[in-house]
Design an enzyme around this catalytic site. Structure first.
Site, PDB file in Angstrom:
ATOM      1  N   LEU A 143     -18.084  -2.692  -0.168  1.00  0.00           N
ATOM      2  CA  LEU A 143     -19.053  -1.823  -0.849  1.00  0.00           C
ATOM      3  C   LEU A 143     -18.712  -1.746  -2.334  1.00  0.00           C
ATOM      4  O   LEU A 143     -19.111  -0.811  -3.029  1.00  0.00           O
ATOM      5  CB  LEU A 143     -19.030  -0.422  -0.216  1.00  0.00           C
ATOM      6  CG  LEU A 143     -19.216  -0.405   1.315  1.00  0.00           C
ATOM      7  CD1 LEU A 143     -19.092   1.014   1.860  1.00  0.00           C
ATOM      8  CD2 LEU A 143     -20.568  -1.013   1.696  1.00  0.00           C
ATOM      9  N   TRP A 149     -12.958  -8.134   1.483  1.00  0.00           N
ATOM     10  CA  TRP A 149     -12.411  -6.864   0.984  1.00  0.00           C
ATOM     11  C   TRP A 149     -13.357  -6.223  -0.038  1.00  0.00           C
ATOM     12  O   TRP A 149     -14.162  -6.911  -0.656  1.00  0.00           O
ATOM     13  CB  TRP A 149     -10.993  -6.980   0.482  1.00  0.00           C
ATOM     14  CG  TRP A 149     -10.600  -7.883  -0.671  1.00  0.00           C
ATOM     15  CD1 TRP A 149     -10.078  -9.135  -0.570  1.00  0.00           C
ATOM     16  CD2 TRP A 149     -10.615  -7.576  -2.082  1.00  0.00           C
ATOM     17  NE1 TRP A 149      -9.783  -9.625  -1.822  1.00  0.00           N
ATOM     18  CE2 TRP A 149     -10.091  -8.689  -2.767  1.00  0.00           C
ATOM     19  CE3 TRP A 149     -11.011  -6.453  -2.826  1.00  0.00           C
ATOM     20  CZ2 TRP A 149      -9.972  -8.741  -4.155  1.00  0.00           C
ATOM     21  CZ3 TRP A 149     -10.890  -6.491  -4.210  1.00  0.00           C
ATOM     22  CH2 TRP A 149     -10.373  -7.616  -4.857  1.00  0.00           C
ATOM     23  N   SER A 150     -13.221  -4.895  -0.180  1.00  0.00           N
ATOM     24  CA  SER A 150     -14.149  -4.092  -1.001  1.00  0.00           C
ATOM     25  C   SER A 150     -15.607  -4.470  -0.704  1.00  0.00           C
ATOM     26  O   SER A 150     -16.364  -4.824  -1.615  1.00  0.00           O
ATOM     27  CB  SER A 150     -13.839  -4.232  -2.494  1.00  0.00           C
ATOM     28  OG  SER A 150     -12.629  -3.571  -2.809  1.00  0.00           O
ATOM     29  N   ASN A 198      -7.202 -14.263  -1.117  1.00  0.00           N
ATOM     30  CA  ASN A 198      -7.501 -14.603  -2.518  1.00  0.00           C
ATOM     31  C   ASN A 198      -7.088 -16.027  -2.876  1.00  0.00           C
ATOM     32  O   ASN A 198      -6.776 -16.315  -4.030  1.00  0.00           O
ATOM     33  CB  ASN A 198      -6.826 -13.604  -3.467  1.00  0.00           C
ATOM     34  CG  ASN A 198      -7.235 -12.178  -3.183  1.00  0.00           C
ATOM     35  OD1 ASN A 198      -8.415 -11.841  -3.222  1.00  0.00           O
ATOM     36  ND2 ASN A 198      -6.274 -11.318  -2.856  1.00  0.00           N
ATOM     37  N   ARG A 252     -18.353   1.346  -5.923  1.00  0.00           N
ATOM     38  CA  ARG A 252     -19.386   1.053  -6.939  1.00  0.00           C
ATOM     39  C   ARG A 252     -20.790   1.326  -6.400  1.00  0.00           C
ATOM     40  O   ARG A 252     -21.692   1.717  -7.142  1.00  0.00           O
ATOM     41  CB  ARG A 252     -19.309  -0.423  -7.369  1.00  0.00           C
ATOM     42  CG  ARG A 252     -18.230  -0.700  -8.357  1.00  0.00           C
ATOM     43  CD  ARG A 252     -18.214  -2.152  -8.749  1.00  0.00           C
ATOM     44  NE  ARG A 252     -19.317  -2.541  -9.605  1.00  0.00           N
ATOM     45  CZ  ARG A 252     -19.561  -3.784 -10.012  1.00  0.00           C
ATOM     46  NH1 ARG A 252     -18.780  -4.769  -9.611  1.00  0.00           N
ATOM     47  NH2 ARG A 252     -20.578  -4.055 -10.807  1.00  0.00           N
ATOM     48  N   GLY A 304     -15.879  -1.134  -3.446  1.00  0.00           N
ATOM     49  CA  GLY A 304     -14.861  -0.091  -3.667  1.00  0.00           C
ATOM     50  C   GLY A 304     -15.451   1.100  -4.400  1.00  0.00           C
ATOM     51  O   GLY A 304     -14.980   1.437  -5.475  1.00  0.00           O
ATOM     52  N   TYR A 325       0.855  -1.193   0.000  1.00  0.00           N
ATOM     53  CA  TYR A 325       0.000   0.000   0.000  1.00  0.00           C
ATOM     54  C   TYR A 325       0.892   1.244   0.000  1.00  0.00           C
ATOM     55  O   TYR A 325       1.591   1.541   0.964  1.00  0.00           O
ATOM     56  CB  TYR A 325      -0.972  -0.001   1.180  1.00  0.00           C
ATOM     57  CG  TYR A 325      -2.015  -1.115   1.105  1.00  0.00           C
ATOM     58  CD1 TYR A 325      -2.244  -1.808  -0.089  1.00  0.00           C
ATOM     59  CD2 TYR A 325      -2.776  -1.478   2.206  1.00  0.00           C
ATOM     60  CE1 TYR A 325      -3.191  -2.816  -0.174  1.00  0.00           C
ATOM     61  CE2 TYR A 325      -3.733  -2.494   2.130  1.00  0.00           C
ATOM     62  CZ  TYR A 325      -3.918  -3.158   0.935  1.00  0.00           C
ATOM     63  OH  TYR A 325      -4.856  -4.170   0.845  1.00  0.00           O
ATOM     64  N   ASN A 347     -21.388   5.380  -6.958  1.00  0.00           N
ATOM     65  CA  ASN A 347     -21.307   6.214  -8.154  1.00  0.00           C
ATOM     66  C   ASN A 347     -21.161   5.482  -9.483  1.00  0.00           C
ATOM     67  O   ASN A 347     -21.044   6.127 -10.504  1.00  0.00           O
ATOM     68  CB  ASN A 347     -20.157   7.239  -7.995  1.00  0.00           C
ATOM     69  CG  ASN A 347     -18.858   6.552  -7.618  1.00  0.00           C
ATOM     70  OD1 ASN A 347     -18.698   5.374  -7.927  1.00  0.00           O
ATOM     71  ND2 ASN A 347     -17.956   7.251  -6.964  1.00  0.00           N
ATOM     72  N   GLY A 407     -12.183   6.446   4.413  1.00  0.00           N
ATOM     73  CA  GLY A 407     -11.177   7.254   5.088  1.00  0.00           C
ATOM     74  C   GLY A 407     -11.841   8.437   5.756  1.00  0.00           C
ATOM     75  O   GLY A 407     -11.190   9.439   6.080  1.00  0.00           O
TER      76      GLY A 407
HETATM   77  N1  LIG Z   1      -6.652  -8.681  -0.108  1.00  0.00           N
HETATM   78  C1  LIG Z   1      -6.855  -7.975  -1.199  1.00  0.00           C
HETATM   79  O1  LIG Z   1      -6.529  -8.417  -2.321  1.00  0.00           O
HETATM   80  C2  LIG Z   1      -7.500  -6.623  -1.087  1.00  0.00           C
HETATM   81  C3  LIG Z   1      -7.904  -5.929  -2.250  1.00  0.00           C
HETATM   82  C4  LIG Z   1      -8.515  -4.679  -2.090  1.00  0.00           C
HETATM   83  C5  LIG Z   1      -8.699  -4.149  -0.810  1.00  0.00           C
HETATM   84  N2  LIG Z   1      -8.281  -4.836   0.293  1.00  0.00           N
HETATM   85  C6  LIG Z   1      -8.510  -4.322   1.675  1.00  0.00           C
HETATM   86  O2  LIG Z   1      -9.907  -4.058   1.800  1.00  0.00           O
HETATM   87  C7  LIG Z   1     -10.082  -2.728   2.292  1.00  0.00           C
HETATM   88  C8  LIG Z   1     -11.397  -2.189   1.826  1.00  0.00           C
HETATM   89  O3  LIG Z   1     -11.435  -2.126   0.387  1.00  0.00           O
HETATM   90  P1  LIG Z   1     -12.129  -0.901  -0.323  1.00  0.00           P
HETATM   91  O4  LIG Z   1     -11.439   0.368   0.075  1.00  0.00           O
HETATM   92  O5  LIG Z   1     -12.252  -1.186  -1.764  1.00  0.00           O
HETATM   93  O6  LIG Z   1     -13.540  -0.936   0.443  1.00  0.00           O
HETATM   94  P2  LIG Z   1     -14.972  -0.315   0.200  1.00  0.00           P
HETATM   95  O7  LIG Z   1     -15.466  -0.007   1.585  1.00  0.00           O
HETATM   96  O8  LIG Z   1     -15.758  -1.212  -0.668  1.00  0.00           O
HETATM   97  O9  LIG Z   1     -14.747   1.043  -0.608  1.00  0.00           O
HETATM   98  C9  LIG Z   1     -14.191   2.172   0.014  1.00  0.00           C
HETATM   99  C10 LIG Z   1     -14.466   3.354  -0.884  1.00  0.00           C
HETATM  100  O10 LIG Z   1     -15.869   3.661  -0.839  1.00  0.00           O
HETATM  101  C11 LIG Z   1     -16.051   5.005  -0.449  1.00  0.00           C
HETATM  102  N3  LIG Z   1     -17.224   5.108   0.424  1.00  0.00           N
HETATM  103  C12 LIG Z   1     -17.477   4.391   1.563  1.00  0.00           C
HETATM  104  N4  LIG Z   1     -18.650   4.761   2.097  1.00  0.00           N
HETATM  105  C13 LIG Z   1     -19.152   5.732   1.290  1.00  0.00           C
HETATM  106  C14 LIG Z   1     -20.353   6.502   1.296  1.00  0.00           C
HETATM  107  N5  LIG Z   1     -21.284   6.357   2.261  1.00  0.00           N
HETATM  108  N6  LIG Z   1     -20.557   7.390   0.282  1.00  0.00           N
HETATM  109  C15 LIG Z   1     -19.629   7.561  -0.709  1.00  0.00           C
HETATM  110  N7  LIG Z   1     -18.459   6.861  -0.758  1.00  0.00           N
HETATM  111  C16 LIG Z   1     -18.234   5.954   0.220  1.00  0.00           C
HETATM  112  C17 LIG Z   1     -14.798   5.387   0.300  1.00  0.00           C
HETATM  113  O11 LIG Z   1     -14.600   6.788   0.181  1.00  0.00           O
HETATM  114  P3  LIG Z   1     -14.445   7.724   1.512  1.00  0.00           P
HETATM  115  O12 LIG Z   1     -13.064   7.481   2.018  1.00  0.00           O
HETATM  116  O13 LIG Z   1     -14.659   9.091   0.981  1.00  0.00           O
HETATM  117  O14 LIG Z   1     -15.508   7.300   2.486  1.00  0.00           O
HETATM  118  C18 LIG Z   1     -13.721   4.601  -0.411  1.00  0.00           C
HETATM  119  O15 LIG Z   1     -13.265   5.288  -1.553  1.00  0.00           O
HETATM  120  C19 LIG Z   1      -8.838  -1.978   1.802  1.00  0.00           C
HETATM  121  O16 LIG Z   1      -8.568  -0.832   2.605  1.00  0.00           O
HETATM  122  C20 LIG Z   1      -7.773  -3.024   1.974  1.00  0.00           C
HETATM  123  O17 LIG Z   1      -7.342  -3.042   3.332  1.00  0.00           O
HETATM  124  C21 LIG Z   1      -7.695  -6.072   0.168  1.00  0.00           C
END
Ligand SMILES: NC(=O)c1ccc[n+]([C@@H]2O[C@H](COP(=O)([O-])OP(=O)(O)OC[C@H]3O[C@@H](n4cnc5c(N)ncnc54)[C@H](OP(=O)(O)O)[C@@H]3O)[C@@H](O)[C@H]2O)c1
Length: 296
Positions: A208, A205-206, A155, A212, A210, A48, A215, A261
């Protein structure tokens, strides 16, 4: 705190580009907030921002009282390589799970995070060239030397998990997989059943999709968003559509890794998700929205 008992994990992948967690003080406030919420697990990886997110965590944690620091639980991952300034000589995406790499990356993460031990250390992606016995011995060595408390994978398919566990005396504590209403494959490819059968934690992970959920205008995203908005309108407390998607994962027994964040969002998502007792028909309605077909 045992990983199985946390309702959520905060994922720090996007922290340095986030509203509230980009600075040392902001990140420290996010860590303190995670402790207050009863979600002390923080997800990292060596890649990261080329290690800069782990370093930010280390700097932030040092500003917290030691009693708070000791309650934090850190996950990190290693094994993914790609061309970037922090990975000189790498020209394409590939994976590594050999002993020398694991040892080197675990030590580098410990140093950046400023901790004596990583609570859960994961192989980020399956390395097709993995020598399972060597990798298992390396993970066992990291545990016996106290550098990591537990290990797991991310994964990995069921077969890849089996190959690794059969090669040593390893107990794998978790498989971190993509899982959400947008990505329901693990429900049918055996990954989720396998994780449950072995008593591992399923870390999603992801959760929501990420962003989608908010928006994207592809058909799946629109269907899921429309379904959750309708559900939100008819539920008494009108929880956020994000909290509904997270509650959908909790109903499956998975632990969502929240990628926000924004401190306010993190607090609301955890609190609302916890308050939702998802009805079985609502759960299936969300599944169908994600898949675009009715269950038979
Ligand atoms: N093992 C793997 O291969 C792998 C791959 C990907 C990720 N990960 C882990 O999984 C974690 C989560 O993944 P992710 O970041 O994709 O998670 P996510 O929670 O699906 O997406 C986060 C994104 O959604 C936005 N968001 C959340 N709530 C919102 C809301 N109410 N309205 C508008 N935007 C919103 C966030 O923006 P804001 O910050 O503005 O809220 C951020 O950009 C990562 O931090 C990482 O630690 C692991």
């Amino acid at each position: 705190m045992d990983i199985h008992t946390t309702p959520a994990i905060w994922g720090a992948m996007r922290a340095r580009r986030s509203r509230d967690a980009a600075s040392t003080d902001g990140f420290a406030r996010m860590l303190a907030t995670c402790l207050e919420l009863g979600t002390p697990w923080i997800d990292h990886a060596d890649i990261y921002d080329d290690g800069a997110v782990e370093a930010l965590h280390g700097a932030a944690a040092r500003t917290l009282p030691s009693s708070d620091r000791s309650r934090l639980r850190v996950i990190s991952k290693c094994g993914v390589r790609f061309a970037s300034p922090g990975q000189p000589g790498v020209r394409l995406h590939h994976y590594r799970a050999d002993a020398a790499w694991l040892q080197q990356q675990a030590e580098a993460s410990l140093e950046r995070l400023g901790v004596e031990r990583i609570n859960l250390y994961l192989l980020h992606r399956p390395d097709y060239l993995m020598q399972a016995e060597e990798t298992a011995r390396a993970l066992e060595g990291l545990i016996s030397s106290g550098k990591i408390a537990a290990c797991g994978v991310s994964n990995f398919s069921c077969h890849q998990v089996e190959t690794l566990t059969a090669a040593g005396n390893l107990t794998l504590a978790a498989n971190q997989i993509e899982l959400s209403p947008f990505h329901t494959t693990p429900l049918d490819n055996g990954q989720l059943d396998h994780v449950r059968r072995l008593g591992m934690a399923a870390l999603a992970w992801s959760p929501l999709g990420g962003q989608r959920l908010f928006n994207a205008d592809d058909a799946v995203s629109v269907r899921v968003r429309t379904c959750l908005k309708a559900m939100q309108a008819r539920l008494p407390d009108s929880p956020g559509i994000d909290a509904l998607a997270l509650a959908w994962l909790r109903r499956l027994g998975a632990i969502p890794i929240l990628g926000t964040g924004s401190r306010d969002r993190l607090i609301r998502q955890v609190q609302e998700m916890r308050a939702i007792e998802m009805d079985v028909q609502d759960w299936y309605e969300i599944l169908e929205a994600g898949r675009g077909v009715r269950v038979p």
